[in-house]
Design a protein around this motif. Structure first.
Motif, short mmCIF file in Angstrom:
data_model
loop_
_atom_site.label_atom_id
_atom_site.label_comp_id
_atom_site.label_asym_id
_atom_site.label_seq_id
_atom_site.Cartn_x
_atom_site.Cartn_y
_atom_site.Cartn_z
N SER A 12 -2.16 5.52 -16.23
CA SER A 12 -0.66 6.84 -15.88
C SER A 12 0.78 6.49 -15.59
CB SER A 12 -1.23 7.25 -14.18
OG SER A 12 -1.31 5.85 -13.53
N GLY A 13 0.22 4.82 -15.80
CA GLY A 13 2.14 4.22 -15.43
C GLY A 13 1.96 2.76 -15.37
N ALA A 36 -2.27 1.45 -11.34
CA ALA A 36 -2.10 1.49 -11.96
C ALA A 36 -0.37 3.11 -11.09
CB ALA A 36 -1.96 2.14 -13.45
N TYR A 37 0.47 3.06 -11.43
CA TYR A 37 1.74 3.65 -10.51
C TYR A 37 1.17 5.33 -11.85
CZ TYR A 37 5.58 6.53 -9.95
OH TYR A 37 6.70 7.53 -9.34
N ASP A 38 1.26 6.43 -10.41
CA ASP A 38 1.26 8.04 -10.78
C ASP A 38 2.23 8.24 -10.57
OD1 ASP A 38 -0.63 9.85 -13.18
OD2 ASP A 38 -0.44 10.91 -10.07
N ASP A 43 -1.41 6.99 -6.85
CA ASP A 43 -1.26 6.09 -7.78
C ASP A 43 -3.36 6.26 -8.48
OD1 ASP A 43 0.56 5.73 -8.21
OD2 ASP A 43 0.38 4.15 -6.40
N TYR A 44 -3.55 5.78 -9.55
CA TYR A 44 -5.11 5.77 -10.12
C TYR A 44 -5.30 3.72 -10.05
CZ TYR A 44 -5.11 10.37 -12.37
OH TYR A 44 -5.88 11.57 -12.00
N ARG A 66 -0.02 1.06 -5.79
CA ARG A 66 0.27 0.40 -7.34
C ARG A 66 1.19 -1.08 -6.89
NH1 ARG A 66 4.88 4.52 -6.36
NH2 ARG A 66 3.62 5.37 -5.79
N LEU A 67 0.66 -1.50 -5.66
CA LEU A 67 1.92 -2.94 -5.38
C LEU A 67 1.03 -3.68 -4.70
CD1 LEU A 67 5.04 -1.97 -3.99
CD2 LEU A 67 4.03 -2.80 -6.18
N SER A 68 -0.56 -3.47 -4.13
CA SER A 68 -2.05 -4.41 -4.06
C SER A 68 -2.68 -4.36 -4.91
CB SER A 68 -2.86 -3.60 -3.31
OG SER A 68 -3.71 -3.99 -2.02
N SER A 69 -3.03 -5.42 -4.59
CA SER A 69 -4.19 -6.23 -6.32
C SER A 69 -5.41 -6.12 -6.05
CB SER A 69 -4.03 -7.63 -6.38
OG SER A 69 -2.57 -7.90 -6.85
#
Length: 333
Positions: A12-13, A36-38, A43-44, A66-69
């Protein structure tokens, strides 16, 4: 360097955090999990098989993940993996949250979990960790860093006694925050913790629960000291040969060093000769012989498993017909 069939795959981003690998659905093949960022900020989180196909039930929404693994673990010991990742909800109020999904992308019962605490809120930008920290090996616990706090949660989402653990970030922020590390650091049989703030404060917590390394499914960022991001990663035990013929005999520093249980020792042989590699303790006592055989010219890497040894300083010595050298390595459990 050939692109695998089925890849690349679209998201998605922007992907801003580290993927995780594991046999999520227990089918004998690895899956790839990535956030992934949306543009909606919802986010997805994706899960693909080894051929780039989306696994059933995926992707799923995970706001501000988005910033977490992602971290993977079989917290209920059923053979399938659960996936955890941090995020943030902004409605009806701002709150840091931790998402938990089963292998089919369904939220775990009682999840996601709100993580209330004093002070500011921001999307979680570190990796959760998964380990057995309370002597109850039927399930594991999940730890994650928020602003100024370390949370530890049971499988049902309830707080582990004694948490959250306050550790001030001193009003500092970062794109990616530090994750906690878990293991028996002082080799006393109990589980220990290393917590780090964004401002750089490092806290060592000597735990009281028994360390169960077989139940520490994701004890640090990227899973292990090699940074593989691979669930259930084990260093191969065979000797690997690289075909290029070197000009001189050379012994490399083991990697990683310091290491926790497993490390790799590389060396080069310029011409055929008998080579031995022996491990010694700090007092010069022989611990084990890793290698004692004729080797043709080439570059080699031998993997060493020191899980039966105590933490400390050890030496490895290479002896050949016209060459000998020793190097120091540090075992930290």
């Amino acid at each position: 360097g050939t692109v695998l069939e089925g890849f690349p795959v679209a998201t998605s981003g922007t992907v801003k955090s580290t993927p995780a690998l594991g046999d999520v659905d227990n089918d004998g093949m690895l899956e790839i999990v990535v956030a992934a960022y949306d543009t909606s900020n919802q986010d997805y989180l994706y899960c693909w098989d080894h051929e780039g196909n989306s696994e059933p039930g995926w992707p799923v929404r995970a706001g501000y993940c988005r910033l977490s693994s992602p971290a993977l673990g079989d917290i209920d010991n059923d053979g399938d993996l659960e996936i955890f990742i941090g995020g943030l909800m902004t409605s009806p109020y701002w709150m840091e949250i931790l998402f938990g999904f089963d292998h089919e992308g369904q939220p775990l019962i009682n999840w996601p979990i709100e993580l209330p605490h004093d002070g500011g809120m921001a999307n979680i930008n570190s990796s959760p960790t998964i380990a057995e920290i309370d002597n109850e090996t039927e399930t594991q616990e999940i730890l994650v860093k928020t602003v100024d706090n370390i949370f530890a949660l049971n499988t049902n989402g309830s707080l582990v006694e004694g948490y959250p653990y306050f550790l001030s970030d001193n009003s500092n922020s970062a794109t990616h925050g530090p994750s906690q590390a878990i293991g028996d650091l002082d080799n006393d049989g109990d589980i220990d913790f290393v917590f780090v703030s964004i401002s750089g404060d490092v806290v060592y917590v000597d735990g009281s629960a028994t360390n169960h390394p077989d139940y520490n499914d994701w004890p640090m960022y990227k899973h292990d000291s090699w940074g593989t991001g691979l669930y259930d990663f084990e260093i191969p035990t065979d000797i690997r040969e690289v075909t290029q013929i070197p000009a001189t005999f050379e012994l490399a520093q083991n990697y990683p060093n310091p290491f926790n249980a497993k490390t790799s020792i590389s060396f080069t042989v310029p011409d055929q000769q008998r080579v031995s590699i022996i491990i010694y303790d700090l007092l010069g006592r022989k611990i084990s012989t890793l290698l004692d055989e004729e080797k043709p010219p080439g570059t080699y890497s031998i993997n060493y498993d020191a899980s039966s040894l105590s933490s400390g300083i050890y030496f490895y010595r290479v002896q050949a017909e016209d060459y000998s050298e020793s190097k120091r390595m540090i075992l930290v459990k």
